[in-house]
Design a protein around this motif. Structure first.
Motif, PDB file in Angstrom:
ATOM      1  N   MET A   1     -21.524 -22.438 -41.317  1.00  0.00           N
ATOM      2  CA  MET A   1     -22.360 -22.306 -40.149  1.00  0.00           C
ATOM      3  C   MET A   1     -23.538 -21.332 -40.872  1.00  0.00           C
ATOM      4  O   MET A   1     -24.776 -21.452 -40.272  1.00  0.00           O
ATOM      5  CB  MET A   1     -21.843 -21.537 -38.890  1.00  0.00           C
TER       6      MET A   1
ATOM      7  N   CYS B   1     -11.432 -18.555 -35.823  1.00  0.00           N
ATOM      8  CA  CYS B   1     -11.559 -19.499 -36.709  1.00  0.00           C
ATOM      9  C   CYS B   1     -12.091 -18.754 -37.924  1.00  0.00           C
ATOM     10  O   CYS B   1     -12.498 -17.676 -37.827  1.00  0.00           O
ATOM     11  CB  CYS B   1     -12.407 -20.609 -36.397  1.00  0.00           C
TER      12      CYS B   1
ATOM     13  N   ASN C   1     -14.717 -17.620 -31.330  1.00  0.00           N
ATOM     14  CA  ASN C   1     -15.512 -18.551 -30.695  1.00  0.00           C
ATOM     15  C   ASN C   1     -15.090 -18.969 -29.508  1.00  0.00           C
ATOM     16  O   ASN C   1     -13.768 -19.396 -29.040  1.00  0.00           O
ATOM     17  CB  ASN C   1     -14.937 -19.985 -31.983  1.00  0.00           C
TER      18      ASN C   1
ATOM     19  N   GLY D   1      -9.526 -25.577 -40.838  1.00  0.00           N
ATOM     20  CA  GLY D   1      -9.320 -24.207 -40.572  1.00  0.00           C
ATOM     21  C   GLY D   1      -9.271 -23.247 -41.873  1.00  0.00           C
ATOM     22  O   GLY D   1      -8.453 -23.324 -42.767  1.00  0.00           O
ATOM     23  N   GLY D   2     -10.159 -22.435 -41.999  1.00  0.00           N
ATOM     24  CA  GLY D   2     -10.276 -21.423 -43.044  1.00  0.00           C
ATOM     25  C   GLY D   2     -10.551 -22.054 -44.284  1.00  0.00           C
ATOM     26  O   GLY D   2     -10.518 -21.110 -45.182  1.00  0.00           O
TER      27      GLY D   2
ATOM     28  N   ASN E   1     -10.810 -34.371 -28.479  1.00  0.00           N
ATOM     29  CA  ASN E   1     -10.343 -33.033 -28.655  1.00  0.00           C
ATOM     30  C   ASN E   1      -9.335 -32.796 -27.546  1.00  0.00           C
ATOM     31  O   ASN E   1      -9.559 -32.794 -26.316  1.00  0.00           O
ATOM     32  CB  ASN E   1     -11.520 -32.010 -28.435  1.00  0.00           C
TER      33      ASN E   1
ATOM     34  N   ILE F   1      -7.521 -18.044 -40.517  1.00  0.00           N
ATOM     35  CA  ILE F   1      -6.580 -19.144 -40.195  1.00  0.00           C
ATOM     36  C   ILE F   1      -6.245 -20.184 -41.260  1.00  0.00           C
ATOM     37  O   ILE F   1      -5.544 -21.076 -40.936  1.00  0.00           O
ATOM     38  CB  ILE F   1      -7.219 -19.953 -38.857  1.00  0.00           C
TER      39      ILE F   1
ATOM     40  N   PRO G   1     -16.304 -30.310 -39.154  1.00  0.00           N
ATOM     41  CA  PRO G   1     -15.564 -30.431 -37.787  1.00  0.00           C
ATOM     42  C   PRO G   1     -16.399 -30.407 -36.318  1.00  0.00           C
ATOM     43  O   PRO G   1     -17.607 -29.894 -36.815  1.00  0.00           O
ATOM     44  CB  PRO G   1     -14.265 -29.857 -37.889  1.00  0.00           C
ATOM     45  N   ALA G   2     -15.699 -30.760 -35.539  1.00  0.00           N
ATOM     46  CA  ALA G   2     -16.748 -30.671 -34.125  1.00  0.00           C
ATOM     47  C   ALA G   2     -17.010 -28.963 -33.814  1.00  0.00           C
ATOM     48  O   ALA G   2     -16.210 -28.304 -34.212  1.00  0.00           O
ATOM     49  CB  ALA G   2     -15.873 -30.994 -33.087  1.00  0.00           C
TER      50      ALA G   2
ATOM     51  N   PRO H   1     -20.133 -26.678 -35.142  1.00  0.00           N
ATOM     52  CA  PRO H   1     -21.293 -26.167 -35.837  1.00  0.00           C
ATOM     53  C   PRO H   1     -22.510 -27.085 -35.762  1.00  0.00           C
ATOM     54  O   PRO H   1     -23.626 -26.749 -35.724  1.00  0.00           O
ATOM     55  CB  PRO H   1     -20.918 -25.644 -37.232  1.00  0.00           C
TER      56      PRO H   1
ATOM     57  N   ASN I   1      -7.361 -26.650 -34.615  1.00  0.00           N
ATOM     58  CA  ASN I   1      -8.572 -25.930 -33.965  1.00  0.00           C
ATOM     59  C   ASN I   1      -8.462 -24.530 -34.082  1.00  0.00           C
ATOM     60  O   ASN I   1      -7.794 -24.009 -35.139  1.00  0.00           O
ATOM     61  CB  ASN I   1      -8.343 -26.347 -32.530  1.00  0.00           C
TER      62      ASN I   1
ATOM     63  N   ALA J   1     -15.764 -25.537 -40.760  1.00  0.00           N
ATOM     64  CA  ALA J   1     -16.736 -25.143 -39.521  1.00  0.00           C
ATOM     65  C   ALA J   1     -17.406 -23.824 -39.902  1.00  0.00           C
ATOM     66  O   ALA J   1     -18.627 -23.872 -40.543  1.00  0.00           O
ATOM     67  CB  ALA J   1     -16.108 -25.405 -38.388  1.00  0.00           C
ATOM     68  N   THR J   2     -16.613 -22.652 -39.710  1.00  0.00           N
ATOM     69  CA  THR J   2     -17.281 -21.405 -39.765  1.00  0.00           C
ATOM     70  C   THR J   2     -17.996 -21.174 -41.142  1.00  0.00           C
ATOM     71  O   THR J   2     -19.116 -20.695 -41.087  1.00  0.00           O
ATOM     72  CB  THR J   2     -16.136 -20.285 -39.687  1.00  0.00           C
TER      73      THR J   2
ATOM     74  N   VAL K   1     -16.899 -25.406 -24.554  1.00  0.00           N
ATOM     75  CA  VAL K   1     -17.242 -26.946 -24.805  1.00  0.00           C
ATOM     76  C   VAL K   1     -18.228 -27.174 -24.167  1.00  0.00           C
ATOM     77  O   VAL K   1     -18.197 -28.361 -23.065  1.00  0.00           O
ATOM     78  CB  VAL K   1     -15.907 -27.927 -24.833  1.00  0.00           C
TER      79      VAL K   1
ATOM     80  N   GLU L   1     -13.389 -39.006 -32.100  1.00  0.00           N
ATOM     81  CA  GLU L   1     -12.439 -37.830 -32.231  1.00  0.00           C
ATOM     82  C   GLU L   1     -12.052 -37.681 -30.725  1.00  0.00           C
ATOM     83  O   GLU L   1     -13.253 -36.996 -29.946  1.00  0.00           O
ATOM     84  CB  GLU L   1     -13.019 -36.840 -32.963  1.00  0.00           C
TER      85      GLU L   1
END
Ligand SMILES: Cc1cc2nc3c(=O)[nH]c(=O)nc-3n(C[C@H](O)[C@H](O)[C@H](O)COP(=O)(O)O)c2cc1C
Length: 383
Positions: free
Chosen positions: A361, A300, A135, A335-336, A210, A304, A52-53, A55, A275, A357-358, A139, A208
């Motif tokens: 990374m 995040c 995080n 998420g997670g 946000n 989550i 997702p948005a 990383p 998010n 995302a996380t 933005v 997308e």
């Protein structure tokens, strides 16, 4: 990919960093051996899996993620003008204060977590340890001339790979200023994706918006239905009907999801949820650690996931109650998600597409593991 000891600007200018891609400190490269068999908003993709948005700060990060097998790459949220990141540090490792407060759920009183610096040791295992992070970037964005040139360099995307461009309006004194600004950046984003050589017929243009930044002053937009409806309606009026729009939102109660889809559903093609979870983030001593100077920010990663699952069930139930098909409104689970089993739990929970995302990374082995679990054939390449 991301070095948390450096500033956001340094990561943007010099990243992604292979020394921060574990376990082998090299970026993995996969080649899929068959034609893509999954679909994402009308585009064929190899896996129902994306980043997702966030990383993927720029085209270099997107190229690395695509090469590792991530099928849908979201280019980090852009704005209509240059916008500075909150000062370093933005990313810290977080854990529970009392040892029993995780998983984190969105609540009227934000949950409280303990933050400490994120080190390579914590993310370098062969099997990545479950981690949760703060995080707090606010933005940031390059000026449009820079990000649009960068986005164009990614077009046309290769078969089986999809690019999503995330954008958001910047707040002014009045809500109308945000709407005007969002219309402008939507136009800039569409231009970047259509004038870079993409064949719009073969490669749908996917944006997308946000609506859920947790690190800005005031309530995130998605919580104000009236404003969301006016913004999404205004964006739809200016958008080519062929251009798809995903709305990125956070947590809402069940009746909030119903109301959102009933009133704003016709203006979007997909919901991406969630998010980060808005939390109180301090060092063990109670000191504020985020460079923003605020004790509050988004969390995040691992902690989550249950909130993501809870929201997924609410969005899919709301979609069913409103008799909308997945083609009319896709549900993207975020998420997670940091393991193959969590990826499958999200699919079984009704997600049309799953993103992490996380987890991506500092380790890009998840797409290969997901491909294996779905029996999608691929080979590892070294070129
Ligand atoms: C480093 C980082 C930066 C992020 N920046 C954005 C952003 O610019 N826009 C956005 O919509 N979400 C942003 N997010 C939120 C993610 O898209 C995602 O919703 C959230 O991290 C939950 O997914 P995860 O648990 O897999 O990390 C960011 C997340 C991370 C980790």
């Amino acid at each position: 990919m991301y070095d948390p000891s450096r500033s956001y600007d340094e990561n943007h200018a010099e990243g992604p960093f292979p020394e921060w891609c574990f376990p082998h400190k090299v970026f993995p490269k996969l080649r899929f051996l068959e034609e893509p068999s999954f679909s994402f908003l009308g585009q064929r993709v190899h896996l129902p899996f994306g980043v997702p948005a966030g990383p993927l700060l720029n085209a270099r990060f997107v190229q690395v993620a695509w090469a590792a097998g991530v099928s849908v790459c979201t280019y980090k949220t852009v704005r209509s003008r240059r916008y500075e990141s909150h000062p370093h540090p933005n990313v810290t490792l977080v854990s529970s204060r009392e040892g029993n407060r995780l998983p984190l759920h969105a609540a009227a009183t934000p949950p409280s977590v303990v933050a400490c610096p994120l080190t390579a040791e914590q993310v370098s295992g062969e099997r990545p340890a479950p981690i949760s992070i703060s995080n707090s970037f606010g933005v940031p964005s390059q000026e449009p001339v820079k990000w649009s040139g960068d986005v164009k360099s990614l077009l046309p995307s290769q078969r089986g790979r999809c690019l999503v461009l995330s954008f958001q309006g910047t707040r002014g004194a009045q809500f109308e200023e945000l709407v005007e600004d969002a219309k402008q950046v939507q136009q800039q984003a569409t231009t970047a994706l259509t004038q870079g050589g993409a064949d719009a017929k073969a490669d749908p243009v996917i944006l997308e918006v946000n609506l859920s930044c947790p690190n800005e002053a005031g309530e995130p937009l998605y919580r104000n239905l009236k404003q969301c409806v006016s913004l999404l309606k205004a964006l739809a009026a200016e958008r080519d009907p062929e251009v798809r729009l995903i709305a990125k939102v956070g947590s809402l109660p069940s009746d909030g999801c119903d109301a959102f889809l009933a009133e704003a559903g016709e203006f979007v093609d997909a919901i991406s949820s969630i998010n980060t979870v808005f939390s109180e983030i301090r060092a063990e001593s109670g000191k504020i650690v985020l460079g923003s100077g605020s004790a509050f920010g988004g969390v995040c990663g691992h902690a989550i996931f249950e909130e993501n699952m809870c929201m997924l069930s609410r969005w899919t139930a709301a979609r069913e109650r409103l008799r909308l098909s997945a083609d009319q409104l896709a549900c993207i689970s975020v998420g997670g998600v940091d393991s193959v089993s969590r990826f499958h739990r999200a699919l079984e929970g009704g997600a049309d597409h799953v993103q992490a995302a996380t987890a991506c990374m500092w380790n890009l082995s998840l797409p290969a593991q997901i491909a294996e679990s779905l029996s999608v054939p691929f080979e590892v390449t070294h070129g």
